[in-house]
Design a protein around this motif. Structure first.
Motif, PDB file in Angstrom:
ATOM      1  N   LEU A  17       0.815  -1.210   0.000  1.00 44.35           N
ATOM      2  CA  LEU A  17       0.000   0.000   0.000  1.00 44.35           C
ATOM      3  C   LEU A  17       0.850   1.262   0.000  1.00 44.35           C
ATOM      4  O   LEU A  17       0.583   2.202  -0.757  1.00 44.35           O
ATOM      5  CB  LEU A  17      -0.928  -0.004   1.219  1.00 44.35           C
ATOM      6  N   LYS A  18       1.893   1.293   0.838  1.00 47.07           N
ATOM      7  CA  LYS A  18       2.687   2.517   0.994  1.00 47.07           C
ATOM      8  C   LYS A  18       3.686   2.718  -0.129  1.00 47.07           C
ATOM      9  O   LYS A  18       3.836   3.816  -0.657  1.00 47.07           O
ATOM     10  CB  LYS A  18       3.443   2.485   2.332  1.00 47.07           C
ATOM     11  N   SER A  19       4.415   1.665  -0.444  1.00 46.05           N
ATOM     12  CA  SER A  19       5.535   1.807  -1.361  1.00 46.05           C
ATOM     13  C   SER A  19       5.140   1.635  -2.816  1.00 46.05           C
ATOM     14  O   SER A  19       5.704   2.287  -3.695  1.00 46.05           O
ATOM     15  CB  SER A  19       6.627   0.788  -0.998  1.00 46.05           C
ATOM     16  N   GLN A  20       4.173   0.756  -3.071  1.00 43.24           N
ATOM     17  CA  GLN A  20       3.862   0.411  -4.456  1.00 43.24           C
ATOM     18  C   GLN A  20       2.472   0.839  -4.908  1.00 43.24           C
ATOM     19  O   GLN A  20       2.139   0.706  -6.084  1.00 43.24           O
ATOM     20  CB  GLN A  20       4.042  -1.101  -4.647  1.00 43.24           C
ATOM     21  N   GLY A  21       1.650   1.322  -3.970  1.00 37.97           N
ATOM     22  CA  GLY A  21       0.314   1.750  -4.346  1.00 37.97           C
ATOM     23  C   GLY A  21      -0.542   0.630  -4.876  1.00 37.97           C
ATOM     24  O   GLY A  21      -1.399   0.834  -5.747  1.00 37.97           O
ATOM     25  N   VAL A  22      -0.322  -0.589  -4.343  1.00 41.77           N
ATOM     26  CA  VAL A  22      -1.040  -1.777  -4.808  1.00 41.77           C
ATOM     27  C   VAL A  22      -1.929  -2.300  -3.687  1.00 41.77           C
ATOM     28  O   VAL A  22      -1.489  -2.414  -2.547  1.00 41.77           O
ATOM     29  CB  VAL A  22      -0.049  -2.877  -5.255  1.00 41.77           C
ATOM     30  N   LEU A  23      -3.161  -2.627  -4.010  1.00 42.14           N
ATOM     31  CA  LEU A  23      -4.064  -3.210  -3.030  1.00 42.14           C
ATOM     32  C   LEU A  23      -3.658  -4.653  -2.748  1.00 42.14           C
ATOM     33  O   LEU A  23      -3.268  -5.377  -3.672  1.00 42.14           O
ATOM     34  CB  LEU A  23      -5.502  -3.186  -3.532  1.00 42.14           C
ATOM     35  N   VAL A  62      -3.913  -0.800   7.991  1.00 46.87           N
ATOM     36  CA  VAL A  62      -4.050  -1.539   6.736  1.00 46.87           C
ATOM     37  C   VAL A  62      -5.482  -1.452   6.209  1.00 46.87           C
ATOM     38  O   VAL A  62      -5.698  -1.261   5.005  1.00 46.87           O
ATOM     39  CB  VAL A  62      -3.622  -3.014   6.918  1.00 46.87           C
ATOM     40  N   ALA A  63      -6.460  -1.575   7.099  1.00 45.45           N
ATOM     41  CA  ALA A  63      -7.857  -1.509   6.663  1.00 45.45           C
ATOM     42  C   ALA A  63      -8.178  -0.143   6.063  1.00 45.45           C
ATOM     43  O   ALA A  63      -8.777  -0.039   4.988  1.00 45.45           O
ATOM     44  CB  ALA A  63      -8.782  -1.816   7.836  1.00 45.45           C
ATOM     45  N   ALA A  64      -7.773   0.928   6.756  1.00 48.40           N
ATOM     46  CA  ALA A  64      -8.089   2.277   6.277  1.00 48.40           C
ATOM     47  C   ALA A  64      -7.398   2.572   4.950  1.00 48.40           C
ATOM     48  O   ALA A  64      -7.998   3.124   4.024  1.00 48.40           O
ATOM     49  CB  ALA A  64      -7.689   3.310   7.328  1.00 48.40           C
ATOM     50  N   LYS A  65      -6.125   2.199   4.832  1.00 54.63           N
ATOM     51  CA  LYS A  65      -5.390   2.478   3.590  1.00 54.63           C
ATOM     52  C   LYS A  65      -5.926   1.634   2.424  1.00 54.63           C
ATOM     53  O   LYS A  65      -5.897   2.079   1.273  1.00 54.63           O
ATOM     54  CB  LYS A  65      -3.898   2.242   3.814  1.00 54.63           C
ATOM     55  N   THR A  66      -6.395   0.429   2.720  1.00 52.91           N
ATOM     56  CA  THR A  66      -7.015  -0.387   1.676  1.00 52.91           C
ATOM     57  C   THR A  66      -8.289   0.279   1.164  1.00 52.91           C
ATOM     58  O   THR A  66      -8.532   0.361  -0.042  1.00 52.91           O
ATOM     59  CB  THR A  66      -7.325  -1.798   2.211  1.00 52.91           C
ATOM     60  N   LEU A  67      -9.099   0.771   2.092  1.00 53.88           N
ATOM     61  CA  LEU A  67     -10.338   1.452   1.711  1.00 53.88           C
ATOM     62  C   LEU A  67     -10.041   2.738   0.949  1.00 53.88           C
ATOM     63  O   LEU A  67     -10.699   3.038  -0.056  1.00 53.88           O
ATOM     64  CB  LEU A  67     -11.172   1.752   2.959  1.00 53.88           C
ATOM     65  N   GLU A  68      -9.055   3.501   1.400  1.00 49.37           N
ATOM     66  CA  GLU A  68      -8.697   4.748   0.717  1.00 49.37           C
ATOM     67  C   GLU A  68      -8.177   4.476  -0.696  1.00 49.37           C
ATOM     68  O   GLU A  68      -8.324   5.315  -1.584  1.00 49.37           O
ATOM     69  CB  GLU A  68      -7.647   5.501   1.524  1.00 49.37           C
ATOM     70  N   GLY A  69      -7.577   3.295  -0.885  1.00 48.33           N
ATOM     71  CA  GLY A  69      -7.067   2.937  -2.203  1.00 48.33           C
ATOM     72  C   GLY A  69      -8.116   2.362  -3.130  1.00 48.33           C
ATOM     73  O   GLY A  69      -7.794   1.965  -4.260  1.00 48.33           O
ATOM     74  N   GLY A  70      -9.355   2.280  -2.671  1.00 49.23           N
ATOM     75  CA  GLY A  70     -10.435   1.781  -3.515  1.00 49.23           C
ATOM     76  C   GLY A  70     -10.754   0.314  -3.329  1.00 49.23           C
ATOM     77  O   GLY A  70     -11.596  -0.235  -4.051  1.00 49.23           O
ATOM     78  N   GLY A  71     -10.103  -0.342  -2.384  1.00 48.22           N
ATOM     79  CA  GLY A  71     -10.383  -1.748  -2.131  1.00 48.22           C
ATOM     80  C   GLY A  71     -11.530  -1.926  -1.145  1.00 48.22           C
ATOM     81  O   GLY A  71     -12.054  -0.969  -0.578  1.00 48.22           O
TER      82      GLY A  71
END
Length: 474
Positions: free
Chosen positions: A137-143, A160-169
């Motif tokens: 999530l942080k380094s590669q912008g991948v879900l 991890v949950a919040a960043k996954t949601l923010e990334g569209g997952g």
């Protein structure tokens, strides 16, 4: 071969601040890290060419990297240290081949290894660590997956949950070993760090807006393939992490990100034969050290979470302490100024560590959690060693973890026991009926510290370039 006053191993907040403190005292300092840039896990930089997210961690990481670049520290990024000797010679491999150097003093800021307490199906493809999900999530912008189950314990669950949601997952659910009462006990420490408290509140706002189900005091007991997805079975558990009777919950997801805390990375300090002790609250085996990071071995220092889990902010202050202590011990110029800096640095570290220690208690290894591992479950995934095989070796006479290693190959794989060591030691201790992890000991560290190819050590050459000595006279 290059010679330095100080070599720092690790480019996270502890290592960078240790290097900056030592360099500011006029010492010739080198820093090694496997990653392409400084920051460690929390302040990890995005891959080159990727747009960085604007958040507190990214901003702190950028400041850290700018300060390091502006300093006199010699950096060796994308270098894997595979050997450290008693005279503080460092051997590493990097993009341009082998690197060798020596130092008068060594500061180890090697961070941590993620702990995953094994469960049935934990080696199934698609099951990854929370730390691995953070890197994606942080380094590669991948879900981690189109849909993810986040499970385990500690603040990484919400991150991890919040960043996954923010990334569209999509986050199918959060399964937390801790309960509401466990989190409530950390509130005084969180109130002392309002910035981190706000960050946590923001994470939970994101999670609540998505109406993500949260199962407190729940643990994963099984993962199995379900067509192209994974089916996880969750069970309620007691405070010790032991599954108890109650309704089982099934969750379907593309990815399962799970982590049960962190263990200090002590392979280098163990290799150098510094004294160690076991502390469940600190994450496991840690080098015996004073408050400034001095170990039992002269001019060997340990800094950050490798000295005991306390969080990124505490790691930075502890790194600065170790750098100042090292400069004093090496007789750097202006000792009065250095001594004056020790007191405020100690105070800053105590303040920062209070929050970190509260989080460390949440992620400490739970004895009931280990008890729940089934006999056929793999504990050492490198060598496919099960709980039943570990206990059979104990019943046959294995009385310390290195004897267990020799009999079963547990801990002999590429990770050299970093992944399985904590759980294997706990199982052996319980089977022996002793109350002390120090009775069973820890895996002996060996070189190479990381897998290294012959090609990385020798470089490219042709047979014509090999020097052939003249034949000896008859």
């Amino acid at each position: 071969m290059a010679e330095f006053d100080v070599v720092v191993l690790g480019g996270g907040p502890a290592g960078v601040h240790a290097a900056l403190a030592a360099a500011s005292a006029g010492l010739n300092v080198a820093l090694f890290d496997e990653n392409a840039s400084a920051g460690g896990q929390v302040y990890r930089a995005p891959l080159e060419g990727m747009r960085a997210a604007s958040n507190a961690d990214q901003q702190a990481g950028d400041v850290l990297r700018r300060e390091l670049t502006a300093s006199t520290v010699t950096t060796f990024f994308a270098h894997s240290v595979w050997a450290v000797t008693g005279d503080y010679r460092i051997d590493a491999t990097g993009p341009n081949g082998p690197v060798h150097c020596t130092a008068r003093a060594l500061i180890v800021a090697s961070g941590t290894t993620e702990r995953v307490v094994p469960f049935e199906g934990w080696t199934t493809p698609g099951v990854i660590g929370l730390a691995a999900a953070t890197i994606l999530l942080k380094s590669q912008g991948v879900l981690p997956g189109r849909s993810t189950l986040v499970a385990g314990c500690g603040p990484l669950l919400a991150a991890v949950a919040a960043k996954t949601l923010e990334g569209g997952g999509k986050v199918e659910a959060i399964a937390d070993l801790a309960g509401t009462a466990d989190w409530a006990r950390t509130l005084p420490a969180m109130l002392a760090r309002p910035g981190l408290l706000r960050q946590g509140v923001d994470w939970w706002r994101t999670i609540n807006r998505a109406r993500t189900p949260r199962y407190g005091r729940h643990t994963i007991i099984r993962v199995e393939p379900a067509d192209e997805r994974l089916r996880a079975t969750l069970a309620p558990c007691d405070a010790a992490g032991r599954p108890i009777s109650g309704q089982r919950t099934t969750v379907l997801a593309d990815c399962i990100a799970v982590g049960h805390g962190l263990t200090p990375a002590t392979e280098i300090t163990r290799l150098l034969r510094a004294k160690h002790r076991y502390s469940r609250a600190a994450g496991g085996w840690i080098a015996v050290a004073d408050q400034d990071g001095r170990t039992s071995r002269p001019l060997l220092y340990v800094a950050g979470d490798g000295a005991g889990i306390a969080g990124a902010a505490a790691a930075a202050t502890h790194g600065a302490l170790a750098g100042l202590a090292c400069a004093l011990d090496l007789g750097a110029a202006n000792p009065v100024r250095l001594t004056r800096g020790i007191g405020p640095a100690r105070s800053a570290h105590r303040h920062a560590a209070r929050f970190g220690h509260a989080m460390a208690n949440l992620i400490a290894l739970r004895p009931g959690h280990v008890e729940s591992i089934t006999p056929e479950t793999i504990v050492c995934r490198c060598e496919d060693v099960t709980r039943a095989e570990i206990e059979a070796a104990c019943d046959a006479g294995a009385r310390d973890i290195n004897q267990l290693k020799a009999w079963t190959r547990c801990g002999m794989g590429p990770c050299q026991g970093r992944t399985c060591g904590d759980v294997a030691g706990e199982l052996l201790m319980r089977r022996m009926g002793t109350a002390s992890r120090e009775t069973v000991g820890s895996f002996s560290a060996r070189t190479p510290l990381r897998p290294v190819t012959v090609e990385a050590l020798t470089g490219n050459f042709t047979y014509d370039e090999i020097p052939i000595p003249k034949a000896a006279p008859l």
